[in-house]
Motif scaffolding. Structure first.
Motif, PDB file in Angstrom:
ATOM      1  N   LEU A   1      99.522  24.707 -19.629  1.00 39.22           N
ATOM      2  CA  LEU A   1      98.753  24.904 -20.847  1.00 39.22           C
ATOM      3  C   LEU A   1      98.630  23.572 -21.569  1.00 39.22           C
ATOM      4  CD1 LEU A   1     100.245  28.206 -22.327  1.00 39.22           C
ATOM      5  CD2 LEU A   1      97.960  27.908 -21.338  1.00 39.22           C
ATOM      6  N   SER A   2      97.493  23.366 -22.185  1.00 40.93           N
ATOM      7  CA  SER A   2      97.346  22.193 -23.029  1.00 40.93           C
ATOM      8  C   SER A   2      98.130  22.398 -24.327  1.00 40.93           C
ATOM      9  CB  SER A   2      95.878  21.954 -23.353  1.00 40.93           C
ATOM     10  OG  SER A   2      95.426  22.904 -24.313  1.00 40.93           O
ATOM     11  N   ALA A   3      98.309  21.336 -25.075  1.00 43.09           N
ATOM     12  CA  ALA A   3      98.813  21.479 -26.437  1.00 43.09           C
ATOM     13  C   ALA A   3      97.795  22.303 -27.235  1.00 43.09           C
ATOM     14  CB  ALA A   3      98.996  20.102 -27.068  1.00 43.09           C
ATOM     15  N   PRO A   4      98.233  23.012 -28.274  1.00 40.63           N
ATOM     16  CA  PRO A   4      97.302  23.870 -29.040  1.00 40.63           C
ATOM     17  C   PRO A   4      96.418  23.059 -29.975  1.00 40.63           C
ATOM     18  CG  PRO A   4      99.501  23.993 -29.974  1.00 40.63           C
ATOM     19  CD  PRO A   4      99.637  23.153 -28.738  1.00 40.63           C
ATOM     20  N   LYS A   5      95.641  22.161 -29.380  1.00 45.22           N
ATOM     21  CA  LYS A   5      94.825  21.232 -30.172  1.00 45.22           C
ATOM     22  C   LYS A   5      93.395  21.132 -29.664  1.00 45.22           C
ATOM     23  CE  LYS A   5      98.872  18.292 -31.114  1.00 45.22           C
ATOM     24  NZ  LYS A   5      99.423  16.910 -31.032  1.00 45.22           N
ATOM     25  N   TYR A   6      92.975  22.054 -28.785  1.00 46.12           N
ATOM     26  CA  TYR A   6      91.703  21.860 -28.097  1.00 46.12           C
ATOM     27  C   TYR A   6      90.708  22.978 -28.385  1.00 46.12           C
ATOM     28  CZ  TYR A   6      93.834  18.063 -25.505  1.00 46.12           C
ATOM     29  OH  TYR A   6      94.439  16.881 -25.172  1.00 46.12           O
ATOM     30  N   GLN A   7      89.447  22.577 -28.462  1.00 44.33           N
ATOM     31  CA  GLN A   7      88.319  23.509 -28.491  1.00 44.33           C
ATOM     32  C   GLN A   7      87.734  23.547 -27.078  1.00 44.33           C
ATOM     33  OE1 GLN A   7      84.942  22.151 -30.743  1.00 44.33           O
ATOM     34  NE2 GLN A   7      83.878  24.122 -30.660  1.00 44.33           N
ATOM     35  N   LEU A   8      87.409  24.723 -26.580  1.00 49.51           N
ATOM     36  CA  LEU A   8      86.776  24.868 -25.268  1.00 49.51           C
ATOM     37  C   LEU A   8      85.356  25.359 -25.493  1.00 49.51           C
ATOM     38  CD1 LEU A   8      87.543  24.577 -22.231  1.00 49.51           C
ATOM     39  CD2 LEU A   8      87.790  27.068 -22.191  1.00 49.51           C
ATOM     40  N   VAL A   9      84.388  24.662 -24.910  1.00 50.79           N
ATOM     41  CA  VAL A   9      82.989  25.054 -25.053  1.00 50.79           C
ATOM     42  C   VAL A   9      82.385  25.280 -23.673  1.00 50.79           C
ATOM     43  CG1 VAL A   9      82.727  23.789 -27.221  1.00 50.79           C
ATOM     44  CG2 VAL A   9      82.164  22.657 -25.065  1.00 50.79           C
TER      45      VAL A   9
END
Length: 604
Positions: free
Chosen positions: A510-518
């Protein structure tokens, strides 16, 4: 930083490992190169030797580059002095011919873009005319192992710079064998790509229609690392063409010359014995082996120096020779002037072209899905002997090389033992232009001594090492971790690209909880992951391990707005991975709430 002894045999993998561990810096490597260059000054390796003042801008630039994103970061290389380096004179071993270019040759530009450091300009047979390494007014380049012997040419200084530990790799050129003969005489790998696979823009022509830029290295991996950095069409190069990447694949057949081959020089019997051992090794690889007649290749080779192709050299250089009497090296001028012979009229050129075309057809039939193995050279000479018979000795050195570019073949020269102590022997593998992957895989098998079991063992070792990477979180030397979040994940259409690059799946993450996915409006649709200062989420990823030799070309092929940057994982560590430029969010669907691309496609 504790003092670390730098070995004489320099490889990219070793340097990158030491850089990554902070046990070595590019500055300390350059300091050692300068020391070695000064100690070997009497060997006539360089025309423009390495100098700290010219190298300082390249070293300073490295501080601005992420080593993990530049596959040749801090790797020093030598450049044959018929290939342009911006701000450094190009002489082609003729002072009167010299000019100082404002721009790098295309291959140098691509290597510098990948993080490599161009050290200086190496000695050569003047105007790249010769295979012996003795035809330079800057002095005869000494053999790195036995100074009384020739170094091979025309890329003499480039091969010796690598053999003497003054460069990790070196650029040469090859019209008739100049990128292979010096490799054989120094126990190096000499990679000669197909015509047009590497751009020749910024290279002083010998025969423009036949010239290749080549690389000398201690290993096949380093040679292919360079290939990945420089391969590809250049819009300003009329000789450039699109050819497939050399993805390794074993040939259906391995071809060996039928009957006895000719050997020459003072070590002829040692060369004969070494060729016999190389044949035995080839027969033990487990490939289908066929013995074939090789007269075709000798007939094609004769066209190069005994036919009108010598006129192409005169077309490029005749004007300079005529207007600068006495400037050319005597034997070089004698050879070049043969191109002005009246017998090489337009009709003779077309007759030779038509004859060569039939040879190409014959070679294409013979080499379909096959690789041909031959000695790189049938012997060598002392420098004294070459002075006595410069033309005859040179002709002998090209006996098994001259045909290659005329027939539109690719080739790789690899070490194959010794003819006697400190006298390396080498072989060359040839294939059709589009089959560079065949010579790469065959060379790997030949060097390992097996096309089967040892390759399987290596594959098992890679899987084991991948397991280690999964448990430690650290990539193996010579590899990098890559975080993927979309079509490159397992089961998706671009997984095959990861596998073709030699990548191995390590783990889900999992990435750090800092990302937007589009969801980008592309065909096919693909995700983009954008790091936000606030309000992001954890996104499902896969972490793979990819060889550094593949990473550069893999990264170069990623279309905007995607790219490779540092992806922060949930544990706070950062690894190279797919990221997306923020502007793309304006026209894309926000799918952050899904948690990952796999969930989006499952729902669809």
């Amino acid at each position: 930083m504790a003092h670390l002894e730098i070995p004489e045999v320099l490889t990219a993998a070793w340097l990158r490992e030491k850089y990554r561990a902070r046990e070595l810096t590019p500055e300390s490597v350059i300091a050692e190169v300068l020391k070695r260059s000064a100690a070997d000054a009497l060997m006539n390796i360089w025309i423009t030797p390495p100098a700290l003042e010219t190298l300082r801008p390249y070293l300073e630039r490295l501080a601005e580059l992420d080593p993990e994103l530049y596959p040749l970061w801090g790797i020093p290389f030598a450049v044959k002095d018929n290939i342009d380096v911006a701000g450094v004179p190009t002489t082609a071993a003729c002072a009167e011919f010299a000019y100082t270019p404002d721009a790098h040759a295309a291959v140098v530009e691509r290597l510098v873009a990948a993080g490599a450091i161009p050290l200086g300009k190496t000695n050569l047979d003047q105007f790249a005319t010769g295979l012996v390494g003795t035809r330079s007014p800057y002095g005869e380049t000494r053999n790195a192992l036995r100074p009384e012997l020739i170094s091979g040419g025309s890329s003499s200084g480039s091969a010796v710079a690598v053999a003497r530990g003054q460069a990790v790799f070196a650029l040469g050129t090859d019209t008739a064998g100049s990128g292979r003969v010096p490799a054989a005489l120094h126990g190096l790998v000499g990679w000669k790509p197909s015509l047009g696979a590497w751009p020749t823009l910024g290279v002083v022509p010998a025969c423009a229609s036949l010239d290749c830029v080549t690389v000398f290295a201690h290993s096949l991996d380093d040679a292919l690392l360079v290939d990945r950095a420089v391969r590809g069409v250049h819009d300003a190069d009329p000789w450039s063409r699109e050819l497939p990447d050399p993805l390794p694949k074993l040939p259906a057949r391995l071809l060996l010359p039928k009957g006895e081959l000719g050997f020459y020089g003072p070590f002829a019997e040692g060369y004969r014995a070494a060729w016999g051992a190389a044949r035995e090794r080839a027969l033990s690889l487990g490939l289908v082996v066929e013995e074939v007649e090789t007269e075709l290749f000798a007939q094609a080779a004769a066209i190069l120096y005994e036919g009108p192709w010598v006129a192409e050299r005169w077309a490029d250089l005749g004007g300079f020779v005529e207007s600068h009497p006495g400037a050319a090296f005597p034997v070089t001028e004698k050879i070049l002037r043969t191109g002005a012979s009246a017998e090489y009229d337009a009709a003779s050129v077309f007759r030779a072209m038509h004859r060569l075309q039939s040879y190409k057809l014959e070679a294409r039939r013979l080499l379909q899905d096959a690789v041909l193995l031959m000695p790189t050279a049938g012997g060598t000479w002392t420098r004294d002997a070459v002075r006595e018979d410069p033309v005859g000795a040179n002709r002998d050195m090209g006996r098994y090389t001259n045909h290659c570019n005329l027939l539109d073949l690719c080739a790789i020269a690899v070490p194959a033992g010794e003819a006697e102590e400190r006298t390396p022997f080498g072989v060359t593998l040839f294939a059709l232009a589009e089959n560079e992957g065949l010579i790469g895989a065959a060379a790997e098998a030949f060097l390992a001594g097996s096309a089967g079991g040892e390759r399987d063992a290596a594959r098992d070792a890679a899987s084991s090492a991948a397991g280690t990477a999964a448990s430690t979180g650290e990539p193996r030397p010579g590899t990098t971790l890559v975080a993927v979040c979309g079509l490159h994940m397992r089961g998706f259409p671009l997984e095959k690209q990861m596998l073709e690059c030699g990548a191995v799946f390590i783990r889900e993450a999992l990435s750090a909880p800092k990302y937007q996915l589009v969801k980008l409006p592309t065909v096919p649709a693909k995700p983009g992951m954008i790091k936000r200062p606030a309000g992001g989420a954890a996104i499902q990823l896969e972490v793979w391990e990819m060889p550094l030799v593949s990473f550069g070309s893999f990264t170069a092929g990623i279309p905007a707005p995607l790219g490779i940057g540092k992806v922060e994982l949930e544990d706070g560590t950062e690894v190279p991975g797919f990221v997306c430029e923020a502007y793309a969010a304006a026209d894309a669907e926000d799918i952050t709430a899904s948690g990952g691309w796999r969930f989006v496609t499952a729902a669809g």
